[in-house]
Design a protein around this motif. Sequence first.
Motif, short mmCIF file in Angstrom:
data_model
loop_
_atom_site.label_atom_id
_atom_site.label_comp_id
_atom_site.label_asym_id
_atom_site.label_seq_id
_atom_site.Cartn_x
_atom_site.Cartn_y
_atom_site.Cartn_z
N GLU A 121 0.56 -1.56 -0.19
CA GLU A 121 -0.44 -0.03 0.11
C GLU A 121 0.43 1.18 0.15
N VAL A 122 2.21 1.72 0.74
CA VAL A 122 2.80 2.50 0.53
C VAL A 122 3.43 2.81 -0.69
N VAL A 123 3.72 1.47 -0.97
CA VAL A 123 4.69 1.73 -2.54
C VAL A 123 2.92 2.03 -3.54
N GLY A 358 -0.96 3.24 15.81
CA GLY A 358 0.01 2.21 14.88
C GLY A 358 1.09 1.97 15.68
N GLY A 359 1.16 0.62 15.19
CA GLY A 359 2.39 -0.52 16.03
C GLY A 359 3.61 -0.98 14.91
N GLU A 365 0.11 -1.30 8.76
CA GLU A 365 -2.01 -0.81 10.06
C GLU A 365 -1.69 0.75 8.84
N MET A 366 -0.65 1.82 8.86
CA MET A 366 -0.77 2.72 9.00
C MET A 366 0.48 3.22 7.29
N PRO A 367 -0.48 3.18 5.83
CA PRO A 367 0.34 3.40 4.96
C PRO A 367 0.50 4.79 4.33
N GLN A 368 -0.98 5.39 4.62
CA GLN A 368 -0.67 6.84 4.63
C GLN A 368 0.51 8.13 5.16
N ALA A 369 -0.37 6.76 6.89
CA ALA A 369 1.12 8.11 7.76
C ALA A 369 2.57 7.70 7.57
#
Length: 371
Positions: A121-123, A358-359, A365-369
């Motif tokens: 998702e980060v990609v 986030g962990g 967990e938090m791709p956008q962040a």
Amino acid sequence: PKKATILAEPFNIYFNQADLDDLQTLLRLSKLPPPTFEGTQDRFGVTNDWMTKAKSYWLDSFNWREHEAALNEFPHFLSTVVNKDGLKYNIHYIGVFSEDPQAVPLLLLHGWPGSFIEFLEVVKILRESKEPSFHLVVPSLPGYAFSASAPLDREFGLEDGAFLLNSLMEGLGFGLESGGYYAQGGDIGSFIANILDNSHPSCKGVTVNLLFGAPRGEQDLDEVEQKGLQRAQVFQASGMAYAMEHGSRPSTIGHVIASSPLALLAWVGEKYLTWTDITPPLEKIIEIVTLWWLTETFPRSIYPYREIFRNSLKETPVFSGMKKKFGYSYFPKELGPLPKSWAAALGDMVFFRRHENGGHFAGLEMPQALA
């Protein structure tokens, strides 16, 4: 990449049907333990109820071929790089390369028990970025998934892994003479990022979401930071048994976990349940565990723990300070989130962001962040 000096061979993920059939057979024949008091309490690990439901879902509802097709929507490659001892290693990675001549090369490093799947998702987010644009390289660490294993006749540690991944980035055309590259890491990936920062000039800087450092700097910590330190103390007291086993008896635990897909699910699945703030769907956990099973990742992946375990016995720091500019993303449910002032004491921290959630598996967990 235009300046690449190594071959980036396109790679397609595919497992023979016989491997999938064997997995189904082993799952069907694998027994769950009898009910126990401990098995009803998630404070003691995965529960019997969760394992029963997960086994049933894995057997009857999970479709690996659908996940295989989705994973192959990303561009996968294999490249051969040479370690400092002259041995050659094939490294698997997702590579998304921009046409922008000013694009920033970024190496995204997973940890244990992770994989390249954490960053998908980060990609998706970063490949759409224009200011800046990125060259994205998401490897499977040595010993993970489709990357080569550590050798059988010599030691292999974090320094070796960092050397190979630096060689990969330089071979793809992102060496110092071309402006270098940046790295991001969590868990084992943060250790490798630290080594890249300290020892490899082509790495111009790093960001991490896991840091280790001795108490120092300001002592007037706020409530969030105090809770983070309490979380670290709880983890040290009751969550480290797995790491001690990895570090002191890797062969034994390797044989145990490699003998049964249910054993792998329990050992790895527990971490995605207890190390996260936002628990991944069961489907995602089983996707990761299936990849690990089919690639026989577990016994090949735990070699860094021997080095960490040895250093801890000698009271040798396992995490050096940062020599270059670095960034730190603080996720409150990380296993041991380091206070900002303590992180700043490690070097020239030019970026810090504290996230509300986030962990440990930030990219998942938090791709956008994280992006």
